[in-house]
Design a protein around this motif. Structure first.
Motif, PDB file in Angstrom:
ATOM      1  N   VAL A   1      10.271  42.145  -4.652  1.00  0.00           N
ATOM      2  CA  VAL A   1      11.193  43.059  -5.471  1.00  0.00           C
ATOM      3  C   VAL A   1      12.573  42.150  -5.203  1.00  0.00           C
ATOM      4  O   VAL A   1      13.300  42.170  -6.115  1.00  0.00           O
ATOM      5  CB  VAL A   1      11.213  44.230  -4.701  1.00  0.00           C
ATOM      6  CG1 VAL A   1      12.239  45.126  -5.422  1.00  0.00           C
ATOM      7  CG2 VAL A   1      10.021  45.090  -5.324  1.00  0.00           C
ATOM      8  N   LEU A   2      12.976  41.810  -3.942  1.00  0.00           N
ATOM      9  CA  LEU A   2      14.442  41.047  -3.620  1.00  0.00           C
ATOM     10  C   LEU A   2      14.369  39.857  -4.346  1.00  0.00           C
ATOM     11  O   LEU A   2      13.686  39.131  -4.218  1.00  0.00           O
ATOM     12  CB  LEU A   2      14.353  40.815  -2.023  1.00  0.00           C
ATOM     13  CG  LEU A   2      14.646  42.230  -1.356  1.00  0.00           C
ATOM     14  CD1 LEU A   2      14.686  41.621  -0.066  1.00  0.00           C
ATOM     15  CD2 LEU A   2      16.072  43.016  -1.809  1.00  0.00           C
ATOM     16  N   PRO A   3      15.511  39.665  -5.008  1.00  0.00           N
ATOM     17  CA  PRO A   3      15.717  38.210  -5.673  1.00  0.00           C
ATOM     18  C   PRO A   3      16.094  37.252  -4.766  1.00  0.00           C
ATOM     19  O   PRO A   3      16.308  37.733  -3.528  1.00  0.00           O
ATOM     20  CB  PRO A   3      17.116  38.547  -6.608  1.00  0.00           C
ATOM     21  CG  PRO A   3      17.307  40.323  -6.694  1.00  0.00           C
ATOM     22  CD  PRO A   3      16.594  40.606  -5.513  1.00  0.00           C
ATOM     23  N   PRO A   4      15.792  36.141  -4.991  1.00  0.00           N
ATOM     24  CA  PRO A   4      16.400  34.916  -3.980  1.00  0.00           C
ATOM     25  C   PRO A   4      17.780  35.044  -3.596  1.00  0.00           C
ATOM     26  O   PRO A   4      18.664  35.558  -4.345  1.00  0.00           O
ATOM     27  CB  PRO A   4      16.041  33.722  -4.937  1.00  0.00           C
ATOM     28  CG  PRO A   4      15.264  34.236  -6.019  1.00  0.00           C
ATOM     29  CD  PRO A   4      15.466  35.420  -6.415  1.00  0.00           C
ATOM     30  N   PRO A   5      18.226  34.630  -2.453  1.00  0.00           N
ATOM     31  CA  PRO A   5      19.417  34.762  -1.994  1.00  0.00           C
ATOM     32  C   PRO A   5      20.382  33.649  -3.000  1.00  0.00           C
ATOM     33  O   PRO A   5      19.621  32.658  -3.056  1.00  0.00           O
ATOM     34  CB  PRO A   5      19.312  34.266  -0.530  1.00  0.00           C
ATOM     35  CG  PRO A   5      18.067  33.407  -0.422  1.00  0.00           C
ATOM     36  CD  PRO A   5      17.192  33.997  -1.482  1.00  0.00           C
ATOM     37  N   THR A   6      21.671  34.037  -3.254  1.00  0.00           N
ATOM     38  CA  THR A   6      22.385  33.199  -3.849  1.00  0.00           C
ATOM     39  C   THR A   6      23.827  33.197  -2.838  1.00  0.00           C
ATOM     40  O   THR A   6      23.923  34.009  -1.779  1.00  0.00           O
ATOM     41  CB  THR A   6      22.715  33.688  -5.175  1.00  0.00           C
ATOM     42  OG1 THR A   6      23.352  32.655  -5.848  1.00  0.00           O
ATOM     43  CG2 THR A   6      23.236  34.864  -5.314  1.00  0.00           C
ATOM     44  N   CYS A   7      24.505  32.620  -3.338  1.00  0.00           N
ATOM     45  CA  CYS A   7      26.068  32.476  -2.662  1.00  0.00           C
ATOM     46  C   CYS A   7      26.638  33.755  -2.381  1.00  0.00           C
ATOM     47  O   CYS A   7      26.492  34.602  -3.237  1.00  0.00           O
ATOM     48  CB  CYS A   7      27.147  31.508  -3.585  1.00  0.00           C
ATOM     49  SG  CYS A   7      28.660  31.628  -2.751  1.00  0.00           S
ATOM     50  N   SER A   8      27.173  33.956  -1.246  1.00  0.00           N
ATOM     51  CA  SER A   8      27.603  35.499  -0.937  1.00  0.00           C
ATOM     52  C   SER A   8      28.684  35.938  -1.849  1.00  0.00           C
ATOM     53  O   SER A   8      28.784  37.314  -1.890  1.00  0.00           O
ATOM     54  CB  SER A   8      28.094  35.656   0.549  1.00  0.00           C
ATOM     55  OG  SER A   8      29.174  34.716   0.879  1.00  0.00           O
ATOM     56  N   ILE A   9      29.596  35.264  -2.202  1.00  0.00           N
ATOM     57  CA  ILE A   9      30.686  35.830  -2.893  1.00  0.00           C
ATOM     58  C   ILE A   9      30.129  36.218  -4.475  1.00  0.00           C
ATOM     59  O   ILE A   9      30.973  36.550  -5.169  1.00  0.00           O
ATOM     60  CB  ILE A   9      31.978  34.938  -3.003  1.00  0.00           C
ATOM     61  CG1 ILE A   9      31.531  33.699  -3.702  1.00  0.00           C
ATOM     62  CG2 ILE A   9      32.374  34.916  -1.490  1.00  0.00           C
ATOM     63  CD1 ILE A   9      32.912  32.978  -4.028  1.00  0.00           C
ATOM     64  N   LEU A  10      29.050  35.439  -4.730  1.00  0.00           N
ATOM     65  CA  LEU A  10      28.606  35.838  -6.380  1.00  0.00           C
ATOM     66  C   LEU A  10      27.659  37.106  -6.447  1.00  0.00           C
ATOM     67  O   LEU A  10      28.219  38.037  -6.785  1.00  0.00           O
ATOM     68  CB  LEU A  10      27.651  34.660  -6.562  1.00  0.00           C
ATOM     69  CG  LEU A  10      28.227  33.301  -6.933  1.00  0.00           C
ATOM     70  CD1 LEU A  10      27.133  32.280  -7.467  1.00  0.00           C
ATOM     71  CD2 LEU A  10      29.424  33.402  -7.849  1.00  0.00           C
TER      72      LEU A  10
ATOM     73  N   ARG B   1      20.685  45.624  -0.590  1.00  0.00           N
ATOM     74  CA  ARG B   1      19.332  46.100  -1.174  1.00  0.00           C
ATOM     75  C   ARG B   1      18.010  46.023  -0.261  1.00  0.00           C
ATOM     76  O   ARG B   1      17.194  46.858  -0.449  1.00  0.00           O
ATOM     77  CB  ARG B   1      19.055  45.248  -2.409  1.00  0.00           C
ATOM     78  CG  ARG B   1      20.038  45.256  -3.454  1.00  0.00           C
ATOM     79  CD  ARG B   1      19.833  44.349  -4.610  1.00  0.00           C
ATOM     80  NE  ARG B   1      18.463  44.609  -5.153  1.00  0.00           N
ATOM     81  CZ  ARG B   1      18.049  44.084  -6.367  1.00  0.00           C
ATOM     82  NH1 ARG B   1      18.728  43.143  -6.825  1.00  0.00           N
ATOM     83  NH2 ARG B   1      16.560  44.604  -6.822  1.00  0.00           N
ATOM     84  N   ILE B   2      18.379  45.487   1.113  1.00  0.00           N
ATOM     85  CA  ILE B   2      17.135  45.226   1.734  1.00  0.00           C
ATOM     86  C   ILE B   2      16.759  46.574   2.283  1.00  0.00           C
ATOM     87  O   ILE B   2      15.502  46.646   2.445  1.00  0.00           O
ATOM     88  CB  ILE B   2      17.640  44.347   2.633  1.00  0.00           C
ATOM     89  CG1 ILE B   2      17.618  42.952   2.272  1.00  0.00           C
ATOM     90  CG2 ILE B   2      16.544  44.356   4.057  1.00  0.00           C
ATOM     91  CD1 ILE B   2      18.294  41.963   3.430  1.00  0.00           C
ATOM     92  N   ILE B   3      17.662  47.414   3.025  1.00  0.00           N
ATOM     93  CA  ILE B   3      17.080  48.698   3.905  1.00  0.00           C
ATOM     94  C   ILE B   3      16.691  49.670   2.653  1.00  0.00           C
ATOM     95  O   ILE B   3      15.580  50.194   2.910  1.00  0.00           O
ATOM     96  CB  ILE B   3      18.349  49.257   4.678  1.00  0.00           C
ATOM     97  CG1 ILE B   3      18.612  48.316   5.787  1.00  0.00           C
ATOM     98  CG2 ILE B   3      17.857  50.610   5.004  1.00  0.00           C
ATOM     99  CD1 ILE B   3      19.579  48.690   6.537  1.00  0.00           C
ATOM    100  N   PRO B   4      17.182  49.935   1.586  1.00  0.00           N
ATOM    101  CA  PRO B   4      16.711  50.818   0.618  1.00  0.00           C
ATOM    102  C   PRO B   4      15.311  50.373   0.092  1.00  0.00           C
ATOM    103  O   PRO B   4      14.273  51.089  -0.221  1.00  0.00           O
ATOM    104  CB  PRO B   4      17.631  50.906  -0.716  1.00  0.00           C
ATOM    105  CG  PRO B   4      18.945  50.500   0.222  1.00  0.00           C
ATOM    106  CD  PRO B   4      18.616  49.414   1.042  1.00  0.00           C
TER     107      PRO B   4
END
Length: 408
Positions: A53-62, A68-71
């Motif tokens: 479900v979680l998208p891949p990580p990207t740059c933090s400021i984008l 979204r992890i805990i929900p």
């Protein structure tokens, strides 16, 4: 980072987590209970449901995915727990608890680490009024040329909406929007990078965006009340010692009371432990940095550790303040800043706080220029008000209390 690479790391960690849970089982039980197997299957299902479900990580400021992890995990375990009750399947609470905790630790640390080091590539479209030099610390910025294929722009393009666009540039932005390629505004990324919203560049649309999240706002009020009660109970011995020490230094009042401006420009009485010498007189409102000679040795220690703020938990219980929010200002200063700084009064849309984003980021202010900077941090808090930001402020406040940064 591509999705398949994320799945690879998640699989590696899951086998590590599985080995930990199996080791705990073999240590705790002489035989392998069937409840352990069903619980491990639940942990396995929820763990990989979250990874999909979680998208891949990207740059933090984008766009950070940490919030979204805990929900997502709670949703997965909630559905699984409902299925266990529905089909009356026995389960192991320790395994579910440990599995959920280890999963949460992994995903938060993984995404936080990857987002911090990930450097995405954005293409510049149009002219820029604002400098984008600071963004190069987090992003790779390249100029866009008309011969480029849209597939090369998959990470997104960067534009400055405060400058006019040519017809071709408008077409590029339109094509990217239709192709669902992110279009980032430089002012928005500057906010995320610097953690502040400048009052000098606020538009009507931006001001409306500063309206706090009403859903979390109601939860925040309940949390404030509960935390204030717990804080008063836990800190009661410390406050008794402080009261005795203040009284032992020449008597005088233990508490310092001052009128401050609160929510909706309503005034209230703020309480603090007295840190000034009793013989000193004050005729006009001043910043604390303008009268350091009036601060006692004990008062300086209390300010350094922020323990002089403890009585403000009573303000929270009364409903005058929140645990976290913009710091309340004296009425005379508030009137002065409202005349000199655009949109200053907008910070009064929420309750003032014992601590806040400006306090843990910038520190103490003692003039109009530093107050403008402080207001930019206050606006950032209003715009991005959430439990994640509040939690970060709690952690930063503990650090400030430990090192004394910004105390005065």
């Amino acid at each position: 980072m591509e999705k398949r690479h994320c799945i690879y790391y998640h699989c590696c960690y899951f086998f590590f987590m599985l080995s930990v849970l199996l080791a705990w089982t073999s240590f705790s039980y002489p035989t392998f209970p069937t409840t352990i197997l069903s619980s491990l299957l639940i942990v396995f299902s929820v763990f990989f449901f979250t990874s999909i479900v979680l998208p891949p990580p990207t740059c933090s400021i984008l766009q950070s995915q940490v919030s979204r992890i805990i929900p997502t995990l709670l949703t997965g375990f909630g559905v699984a727990f409902f299925a266990l009750l529905l089909f009356r399947i026995d389960y192991s609470r320790p395994i579910l608890l440990m599995g959920g905790t280890l999963s949460c630790i992994w995903y938060i640390s993984f995404y936080a680490r990857q987002e911090a080091k990930w450097k995405a590539t954005l293409y510049l479209v149009g002219d820029f009024q604002q400098s984008h030099d600071k963004l190069t610390k987090k992003l790779t910025l390249k100029p866009y040329t008309p011969i480029m294929d849209l597939s090369l722009l998959k990470n997104g393009i960067l534009v400055d909406m405060q400058t006019p666009f040519t017809e071709k540039e408008e077409g590029i932005i339109s094509d990217c929007s239709i192709a669902q390629i992110p279009v980032y505004h430089i002012s928005r990324l500057q906010e995320r990078l610097e953690h502040k919203v400048s009052s000098m560049h606020l538009s009507d649309t931006t001001v409306r965006a500063l309206q706090p999240n009403s859903g979390y706002f109601r939860i925040k009020s309940v949390l404030d009340f509960v935390i204030a009660i717990l804080a008063i109970i836990i800190s009661a011995p410390i406050m008794v010692i402080i009261c005795v020490l203040i009284k032992s230094q020449g008597g005088g009042l233990i508490f310092f009371k001052q009128t401050r401006v609160g929510q909706n420009n309503q005034t209230f009485t703020l309480y603090k432990f007295r840190t000034m010498r009793t013989k000193a007189k004050r005729n006009t409102a001043k910043f604390a940095s303008e009268e350091p000679e009036r601060i006692s040795k004990l008062g300086r220690a209390l300010r350094h550790s922020r323990l002089d703020e403890l009585p403000q938990f009573w303000n929270v219980l009364k409903g005058d303040m929140s645990i976290i929010g913009p710091r309340p200002e004296q009425p005379s200063f508030a009137k002065q800043f409202a005349k000199e700084i655009p949109f200053y009064d907008y910070r009064h849309i929420v309750k003032p706080g014992i601590t806040g984003w400006a306090q843990v980021t910038q520190g103490y202010t003692d003039n109009t220029e530093s107050t403008k900077e402080k207001l930019a941090y206050d606006f950032y808090y209003l715009k991005y008000l959430s439990w994640q930001l509040d939690f970060e402020i709690y952690l930063k406040t503990l650090r400030v209390m430990w090192i004394g940064k910004g105390a005065a």
